[in-house]
Design an enzyme around this catalytic site. Structure first.
Site, PDB file in Angstrom:
ATOM      1  N   LYS A  52       0.842  -1.210   0.000  1.00 47.82           N
ATOM      2  CA  LYS A  52       0.000   0.000   0.000  1.00 47.82           C
ATOM      3  C   LYS A  52       0.872   1.253   0.000  1.00 47.82           C
ATOM      4  O   LYS A  52       0.635   2.196  -0.756  1.00 47.82           O
ATOM      5  CB  LYS A  52      -0.932  -0.006   1.230  1.00 47.82           C
ATOM      6  CG  LYS A  52      -2.068  -1.035   1.112  1.00 47.82           C
ATOM      7  CD  LYS A  52      -2.822  -1.248   2.425  1.00 47.82           C
ATOM      8  CE  LYS A  52      -3.828  -2.391   2.273  1.00 47.82           C
ATOM      9  NZ  LYS A  52      -4.547  -2.732   3.518  1.00 47.82           N
ATOM     10  N   GLN A  96      -4.290  -1.810   9.865  1.00 49.39           N
ATOM     11  CA  GLN A  96      -4.273  -3.127   9.228  1.00 49.39           C
ATOM     12  C   GLN A  96      -4.789  -4.196  10.192  1.00 49.39           C
ATOM     13  O   GLN A  96      -4.376  -4.257  11.346  1.00 49.39           O
ATOM     14  CB  GLN A  96      -2.847  -3.458   8.750  1.00 49.39           C
ATOM     15  CG  GLN A  96      -2.743  -4.711   7.912  1.00 49.39           C
ATOM     16  CD  GLN A  96      -3.435  -4.614   6.554  1.00 49.39           C
ATOM     17  OE1 GLN A  96      -3.546  -3.548   5.981  1.00 49.39           O
ATOM     18  NE2 GLN A  96      -3.928  -5.732   6.055  1.00 49.39           N
ATOM     19  N   ASP A 119     -10.777   2.902   4.755  1.00 51.65           N
ATOM     20  CA  ASP A 119     -11.103   1.473   4.667  1.00 51.65           C
ATOM     21  C   ASP A 119     -12.627   1.260   4.666  1.00 51.65           C
ATOM     22  O   ASP A 119     -13.101   0.173   4.333  1.00 51.65           O
ATOM     23  CB  ASP A 119     -10.530   0.729   5.882  1.00 51.65           C
ATOM     24  CG  ASP A 119      -9.345  -0.150   5.536  1.00 51.65           C
ATOM     25  OD1 ASP A 119      -9.216  -0.540   4.357  1.00 51.65           O
ATOM     26  OD2 ASP A 119      -8.563  -0.453   6.452  1.00 51.65           O
TER      27      ASP A 119
HETATM   28  N1  GUN Z   1      -6.881  -7.064   6.493  1.00 50.05           N
HETATM   29  C1  GUN Z   1      -7.326  -7.768   5.426  1.00 50.05           C
HETATM   30  N2  GUN Z   1      -7.876  -6.956   4.518  1.00 50.05           N
HETATM   31  C2  GUN Z   1      -7.791  -5.703   5.021  1.00 50.05           C
HETATM   32  C3  GUN Z   1      -8.188  -4.431   4.539  1.00 50.05           C
HETATM   33  O1  GUN Z   1      -8.766  -4.267   3.460  1.00 50.05           O
HETATM   34  N3  GUN Z   1      -7.920  -3.373   5.351  1.00 50.05           N
HETATM   35  C4  GUN Z   1      -7.306  -3.517   6.550  1.00 50.05           C
HETATM   36  N4  GUN Z   1      -7.095  -2.427   7.283  1.00 50.05           N
HETATM   37  N5  GUN Z   1      -6.932  -4.683   7.025  1.00 50.05           N
HETATM   38  C5  GUN Z   1      -7.171  -5.767   6.259  1.00 50.05           C
END
Ligand code: GUN
Length: 293
Positions: A52, A96, A119
């Site tokens: 990311k 995350q 998110d």
């Molecule tokens: N863990 C698995 N997928 C995601 C996501 O799209 N965002 C976040 N913050 N954590 C994740």
């Protein structure tokens, strides 16, 4: 059979965002700034977060990685989140998941200010999404919708079967695909571990979205000829022959299912890359909203 090339489409989207960033810079405006909070050193999470951050750099966003030890208390993590909420330079941030067991995920997601929740996990955004109000849509379902739109796949009046009711993918995609408008207007069945006769339900599907995380779960006899298959699975499976010692596999028995389909997303290179592109899109959206606020 046509492959839904998430890698290509995600690159197109990133290029489109980069054009916007170039315009912002030319106008002397602040560029979008995404922060990611990573607690602990879970291998998969580290890979996702690094990817990311790297994508931010490529398209000209500012990015910040907040790395915290897995021993951090919930109280201290909430303080870090508050600091990001109040940092005017940050347009959006993510925490995350998963988090260490001693931290209550719900408390953490509630602490993220909805205006910076790129998110789309805060109940305010989830509720606004469900009510078709402006919001941040979670990146993975947002990416699936965008992929369906860009390939002009007919979803109106189609039977869509979603496998898995997670808050991140299954539940939101079931809501989005039943809403009015493009990539929606579908008749959605949301299935889960208590569903009876899943095989027959899947056989009636024009579109299957599998977000279960079980390799090879969707097999050829479950799929009707000409179906559209969206595979959201990204499970790491040990593979001594692979450089990293593992490979990524989806939920779908690709070799046997693909020949029956009209469209299918590969793993890797399908939904995965779309998720990052849509997170960046949400961050751009957040910058624009904040500029106009
Ligand atoms: N863990 C698995 N997928 C995601 C996501 O799209 N965002 C976040 N913050 N954590 C994740």
């Amino acid at each position: 059979m046509e492959i839904l090339d998430g890698k290509k489409v995600s690159n197109d989207i990133k290029d489109e965002i980069a054009v916007e960033v170039t315009k912002m810079k030319a106008n002397g405006e602040k560029v979008p700034h995404l922060a990611a909070v990573l607690v602990g050193d879970n291998g998969a999470s580290l890979t996702y977060v690094n990817s990311k951050v790297k994508s931010c750099e490529k398209i000209g966003f500012d990015s910040t990685l907040v790395k915290l030890p897995d021993t951090i208390s919930e109280e201290d993590l909430l303080k870090e989140i508050d600091a990001l909420n109040n940092n005017e330079d940050i347009d959006g941030f993510i925490v995350q998941l998963p988090l260490p067991k001693h931290i209550d995920e719900e408390n953490v997601l509630l602490a993220v200010h909805p205006d910076k929740d790129v998110d789309g996990f805060h109940p305010t955004n989830f509720g606004r999404m469900a009510l078709e109000m402006p919001s941040f849509i979670p990146a993975t379902p947002f990416g699936i919708m965008e992929l369906l739109k860009r390939y002009e796949i007919e979803t109106s009046g189609k039977n869509t079967v979603v496998i898995g009711r997670s808050h991140i993918v299954g539940r939101p995609i079931s809501i989005l695909m039943s809403q009015k408008g493009a990539a929606g207007d579908s008749t959605v069945t949301l299935t889960h571990s208590r569903t009876k006769d899943l095989e027959n339900i899947c056989k009636s599907a024009d579109i299957i979205v599998s977000a279960l995380g079980v390799p090879n779960f969707v097999k050829a006899p479950m799929v009707k000829d000409g179906a559209v298959i969206i595979d959201v699975g990204i499970t790491r499976v040990k593979d001594e022959t692979a450089k990293r010692g593992y490979r990524i596999v989806g939920d779908v028995d690709y070799d046997n299912v693909a020949p029956k389909c009209s469209y299918i997303t590969p793993v890797p290179g399908g939904v995965g890359p779309m998720t990052i592109a849509m997170l960046l899109k949400n961050t751009l959206l957040s910058r624009e909203r904040r500029k106009n606020a």
